[in-house]
Design an enzyme around this catalytic site. Structure first.
Site, PDB file in Angstrom:
ATOM      1  N   GLY A  66       0.768  -1.236   0.000  1.00 54.10           N
ATOM      2  CA  GLY A  66       0.000   0.000   0.000  1.00 54.10           C
ATOM      3  C   GLY A  66       0.798   1.285   0.000  1.00 54.10           C
ATOM      4  N   GLY A  85       2.733   2.290  -2.496  1.00 55.96           N
ATOM      5  CA  GLY A  85       2.842   2.815  -3.854  1.00 55.96           C
ATOM      6  C   GLY A  85       3.999   2.266  -4.664  1.00 55.96           C
ATOM      7  N   LYS A  86       4.462   1.057  -4.328  1.00 57.63           N
ATOM      8  CA  LYS A  86       5.583   0.468  -5.081  1.00 57.63           C
ATOM      9  C   LYS A  86       5.235   0.308  -6.554  1.00 57.63           C
ATOM     10  CE  LYS A  86       5.870  -3.375  -2.834  1.00 57.63           C
ATOM     11  NZ  LYS A  86       4.806  -3.176  -1.829  1.00 57.63           N
ATOM     12  N   THR A  87       4.062  -0.259  -6.820  1.00 59.73           N
ATOM     13  CA  THR A  87       3.685  -0.526  -8.212  1.00 59.73           C
ATOM     14  C   THR A  87       3.559   0.771  -9.002  1.00 59.73           C
ATOM     15  OG1 THR A  87       2.565  -2.596  -7.645  1.00 59.73           O
ATOM     16  CG2 THR A  87       1.927  -1.532  -9.705  1.00 59.73           C
ATOM     17  N   SER A  88       2.900   1.770  -8.424  1.00 60.69           N
ATOM     18  CA  SER A  88       2.747   3.055  -9.126  1.00 60.69           C
ATOM     19  C   SER A  88       4.103   3.671  -9.427  1.00 60.69           C
ATOM     20  CB  SER A  88       1.914   4.018  -8.277  1.00 60.69           C
ATOM     21  OG  SER A  88       0.613   3.535  -8.105  1.00 60.69           O
ATOM     22  N   ASP A 146       4.877  -8.849  -7.380  1.00 60.18           N
ATOM     23  CA  ASP A 146       4.032  -8.465  -6.254  1.00 60.18           C
ATOM     24  C   ASP A 146       2.735  -9.274  -6.299  1.00 60.18           C
ATOM     25  OD1 ASP A 146       2.534  -7.253  -4.314  1.00 60.18           O
ATOM     26  OD2 ASP A 146       2.907  -5.202  -4.992  1.00 60.18           O
ATOM     27  N   THR A 204      -4.192  -2.237  -2.478  1.00 61.23           N
ATOM     28  CA  THR A 204      -3.343  -3.293  -1.942  1.00 61.23           C
ATOM     29  C   THR A 204      -3.789  -3.770  -0.566  1.00 61.23           C
ATOM     30  OG1 THR A 204      -1.450  -2.562  -3.255  1.00 61.23           O
ATOM     31  CG2 THR A 204      -0.983  -3.926  -1.326  1.00 61.23           C
TER      32      THR A 204
END
Length: 598
Positions: A21, A23-26, A48, A508
């Site tokens: 949550g 913001g790794k993916t963003s 992930d 997430t």
């Protein structure tokens, strides 16, 4: 927004890591777009379990390299951790499925159903990708959304042969099962680990939020990975509330809280090169939104193009926390287990529920593992009918490891002891150790409310049952028709045990809570309710920015409504809910305007 320090002199491999949550993916997707549009050939790899890379770009990706439309030079691949874990389990179990009794096959399957199996299976896919030069040689940069944990890396660095260690009956149940049969891959793993620890080739980007709990978790992760040789680390503080919102009392209070957390950065984090990225008023879904994440001048154009801006109405069935306590109180004494991933507010919810039950005249025991003892100090002797027992997780875990090493470890050689010692560092083992402390107070829930802050997952509960064989041994010893109740049966009884899943109104955390619900179902446990914490949708907002941000919660809230039979929602508060007055406010009925339903 600060300079994008983490992009300077960027090596070929970049790993984005951090708790769910943050913001790794963003950030990984935005970085990939920026590098590709600057002329680099980029491969974005997601390992992930909560990955939504395909959703972000509006394209189906899956376990194959896929070109991203509209971004020349950018390809992506999603390694499905669950699919990898399923294949890993099948490779181990299928050859012996017809040779062993069904009960042993079931035990093996459960042993291979935890988080450690998923991580190791994902690392197996990751190592294979790094070893495939033909696949990656054309890429200037390979970005990984989620780095392997320190525990996974240490497991794969252990000496000795895992398979023979298990075959000799020396292994325990938490993490040794997942490494069975992997000795043949040691060469690939060694090469992958060498890449991870080479600062000329690899950079670790530690993503966090400007919140004390998130920063503590980032410091812990950094310590683990630096110990393993990953020294080129950069800190990215994501989602910092932008300036200019001082007219909104809630926004001003949140900004002060964030700044206080950043002023008290753990020393290890303070020493890192740092990039600060502001919170956006919209979700980072679409390539224009990703560009805006790293370029604030593009934000206004994206906001105009979106329909987000009006806070959504809550789905039907959402209530306040007071309504949830009403139902708990009506059912009488029970064990109330607050569960969820780190940083979602389990401790706060558990304390608020316990306090409200005690104020209604019920005898309540609140058992917490919160390392910040302020709850115990605040609630201890000041509240009639409420007692607090604080468990020290570190001591419980240390004592448990010492006992196991002194017993099982005494018969092992040095290599075997190294394997056992690492196995005892697994998250599953930690849960077992702490739950042994919890179990000493669980029986009290027959006559009073016992509220547990943090409880073991369904996987751990099944492991506890399998390792001690307590449940089955009781059943075996009882004569036909005799009445008995084992601990697992008590947890499965919806009248005696109320599981409350705590989450945040973000993609997430909701997905992680959904996975936890599935995990519990394997152990025969159905959650009583969900609590959505720190919601902007449930808060009183005046700032257009925060109202737009609240609109971004809508998909997550709809998903919670689909998953849960009961949902309580708590608004984002101006001040931390510490102390009896603040905690009591959480169980006051929300103003009618805060609970507008669709």
């Amino acid at each position: 927004m600060s300079a994008l320090t983490y992009l300077q002199e960027l090596p070929r491999f970049v790993f984005f890591t951090g708790k769910g949550g943050v913001g790794k993916t963003s950030l990984a997707c935005a970085t990939a777009v920026r590098l590709a549009e600057n002329g680099a050939r980029v491969l974005l790899v997601s390992t992930d379990p909560a990955s939504n890379v395909g959703q972000v770009f509006g394209v189906t990706i899956g376990n194959r390299i896929t070109a991203i439309p509209g971004v020349p030079g950018l390809d992506a691949i999603e390694i499905d951790p669950q699919q990898a874990a399923d294949a890993h389990r099948a490779a181990i179990i299928d050859p012996v499925r017809d040779l062993l009794p069904a009960a042993e096959i079931a035990a093996m399957t459960e042993q291979l159903s935890g988080a450690c199996t998923t991580e190791i299976a994902s690392f197996n896919e990751f190592a294979a990708l790094l070893a495939d030069d033909a696949l990656t040689e054309s890429c200037q940069h390979i970005l990984f959304d989620t780095a392997p944990t320190g525990h996974t890396i240490r497991l794969l660095q252990l000496p000795g042969e895992w398979t023979s260690y298990l075959a000799d009956g020396k292994g325990d149940v938490s993490c040794l099962g997942p490494v069975a049969g992997l000795d043949r891959l040691r060469t690939d793993y060694a090469a992958a680990l060498a890449t991870l620890t080479d600062p000329a080739r690899t950079r670790l980007v530690l993503v966090t939020r400007p919140q004390a709990s998130s920063l503590r978790e980032a410091a812990r992760t950094l310590h683990e990975l630096v110990e393993l040789g990953m020294h080129d680390a950069h800190l990215v503080v994501n989602g910092v509330l932008p300036t200019g919102l001082e007219d909104d009392p809630l926004a001003a209070a949140v900004a002060d809280r964030e700044q206080a957390a950043l002023n008290e950065l753990p020393p290890a984090l303070a020493a890192l090169p740092r990039t600060t990225i502001p919170l956006l008023p919209f979700n980072t879904v679409s390539t224009p939104a990703l560009r805006a994440l790293l370029d604030p001048t593009l934000v206004s154009a994206v906001l105009v193009a979106t329909t987000e801006g009006t806070p959504p109405a809550l789905p039907d069935g959402f209530a306040d926390l007071r309504s949830l306590v009403d139902e708990l109180a009506a059912d009488g004494p029970a064990l109330v287990m607050c569960m969820g991933k780190g940083g979602v507010g389990k401790t706060t919810v558990a304390a608020a529920v316990a306090l409200e039950l005690s104020r209604r005249g019920h005898e309540v025991l609140l058992t917490t593992t919160d390392p910040a003892a302020h709850l115990s100090e605040t609630l201890g002797a000041d509240v009639p009918h409420l007692s607090v027992s604080r468990i020290d997780p570190e001591r419980a875990i240390t004592d448990y490891r010492s006992r196991v090493m002194a017993s099982k470890g005494a018969k092992l050689d040095d290599a075997g002891r190294a394997v056992l010692a690492e196995d005892l560092k697994s998250p599953c083992t930690d849960e077992v150790a702490v739950f042994q402390q919890f179990s000493q107070v669980v029986f009290r829930s027959r006559k009073q409310f016992v509220v547990l802050d943090t409880a073991p997952t369904g996987h751990t509960l099944l492991l506890l049952d399998a390792t001690g064989s307590y449940h089955r041994e009781i059943v075996r010893q009882m004569s036909p028709g005799a009445h008995y109740t084992t601990p697992l049966m008590r947890l499965q009884d919806a009248h005696q045990t109320k599981v409350v899943l705590v989450t945040l109104p973000e993609t997430t955390p909701v997905l992680e809570a959904e996975e936890l619900q599935v995990d519990l179902a394997r152990a025969g446990i159905t959650p009583f309710a969900w609590v959505v914490n720190t919601s902007l949708t449930a808060a009183h907002l005046t700032s257009p920015f925060l109202r737009a941000r609240a609109a971004a919660e809508a998909p997550s809230l709809r998903r919670v409504a689909e998953l849960a039979s009961r949902v309580a929602i708590l608004p984002l508060l101006a001040h931390e809910p510490v102390g009896t007055t603040a905690l009591s406010a959480l169980t006051h009925a929300l103003p009618e305007g805060n609970l507008v339903h669709a």
